[in-house]
Design an enzyme around this catalytic site. Structure first.
Site, short mmCIF file in Angstrom:
data_model
loop_
_atom_site.label_atom_id
_atom_site.label_comp_id
_atom_site.label_asym_id
_atom_site.label_seq_id
_atom_site.Cartn_x
_atom_site.Cartn_y
_atom_site.Cartn_z
N ASP A 1 0.86 -1.19 0.00
CA ASP A 1 0.00 0.00 0.00
C ASP A 1 0.89 1.23 0.00
OD1 ASP A 1 -2.40 -1.47 0.14
OD2 ASP A 1 -2.14 -1.71 2.31
N LEU A 2 0.90 1.97 -1.10
CA LEU A 2 1.82 3.08 -1.29
C LEU A 2 1.71 4.10 -0.16
CD1 LEU A 2 3.91 4.39 -3.19
CD2 LEU A 2 2.00 5.55 -4.32
N ASP A 3 2.85 4.38 0.49
CA ASP A 3 2.96 5.40 1.54
C ASP A 3 2.03 5.15 2.72
OD1 ASP A 3 4.94 6.66 0.14
OD2 ASP A 3 3.62 8.18 -0.74
N GLU A 4 1.61 3.91 2.93
CA GLU A 4 0.69 3.61 4.02
C GLU A 4 1.21 2.54 4.96
OE1 GLU A 4 -3.30 2.96 2.74
OE2 GLU A 4 -3.36 4.73 1.46
#
Length: 294
Positions: free
Chosen positions: A224-227
């Site tokens: 999950d991108l940047d999460e």
């Protein structure tokens, strides 16, 4: 005397601390620092213990003897030499502030890691890296060659024995397979405005909206991108008198500091992934100065 670090994660139950301290005492070890946390929501227990072997017991012997304790409580347990340097691969694109900051901290001894190389999809920082006597690896990334480029990166990680990958403003998305393979071993840094702005020129967007806080977030990388689970964050205040260029300058500073602190927490075995969150224990008294330098 040799100092070791024991990290433990397991389901919470009575007797864990007693079992650990009792075992270490039997082995002639003295605890010099200890942190623990019971997560009442998940029922998980986390602990970090720094101890000294006063009778010269080897790491192998301590590990072997601790195995029954770990099995009894179904622990995820690891024991390390304190101060053992983590083999780290840095990755950067065209924003070099975090890379330059990390190289400086490493050079003066404030960041105790072994930098096995720097990877970039551009040549902007090749000279800087080579001047530090660190191998520079250019891996070009396009939409067409992404699988090949990541295969090169995988080969480099394996050949160098990389234990930690740091995305020091590396502006390419890693594949889900890479994120799973290196779970808990890739740290990323990005801005975290309040409110948040995405896309091109986020600092300009923030300036135009009159943002009063600029922040940065360092986290473990997931699919999950940047999460991913957050390790470290910080903010700096902005006033109406500051320009868009000031926003950028202050943003670079806070990103560099937050990333360095996150790396310190990881290499000193103070971080534990707890679902979508992390448990991050504070620096022990003996390491506080070196971990907060800069």
């Amino acid at each position: 005397m040799t100092t070791y670090v024991l990290t433990v994660a397991c389901q919470s139950t009575r007797g864990i601390v007693a079992a650990i301290s009792g075992y270490l005492a039997e082995k002639g070890c003295n605890i010099v620092d200890s942190s623990q946390f019971d997560d009442l929501e998940t029922g998980k227990f986390f602990m970090r213990v720094s101890f000294i072997s006063e009778e010269g017991v080897s790491l192998a012997e301590i590990k072997q003897g601790f195995a029954p304790v770990a099995e009894r409580f179904k622990m995820e347990a690891e024991i390390f030499h304190d101060g053992e340097r983590t083999k780290t691969l840095l990755m950067v694109s065209r924003f070099g502030h975090c890379l330059n900051d990390l190289l400086y901290r490493w050079k003066i001894g404030a960041l105790p890691i072994d930098i096995v190389g720097v990877v970039s999809n551009h040549f902007d920082y090749q000279k800087v890296v080579v001047n530090h006597d660190i191998p520079f690896h250019h891996i070009k990334v396009t939409k067409e060659n992404k699988p090949k480029a990541e295969a090169q990166l995988n080969d480099l990680i394996e050949s160098t024995g990389t234990e930690l990958v740091v995305l020091a403003r590396y502006m390419q998305v890693l594949s889900d397979d890479m994120c799973r393979k290196m779970s808990g071993k890739i740290i990323n840094i990005h801005h975290s405005f309040l409110p948040s702005f995405k896309g091109a020129n986020p600092y300009k967007q923030a300036y135009e909206r009159g943002v009063k806080l600029i922040g940065a977030t360092a986290h473990y990388v997931t699919a999950d991108l940047d999460e991913g689970p957050i390790i470290e964050q910080d903010t700096v205040r902005i006033t109406h008198a500051q320009s868009a260029e000031d926003y950028v300058s202050l943003g670079r500073d806070v990103e560099s500091q937050v990333l360095a602190r996150a790396i310190h927490a990881h290499i000193h075995h103070r971080t534990f992934i707890n679902g979508n969150r992390t448990v991050v224990f504070p620096p022990s008294p003996g390491s506080y100065a070196s971990e907060r330098m800069g």
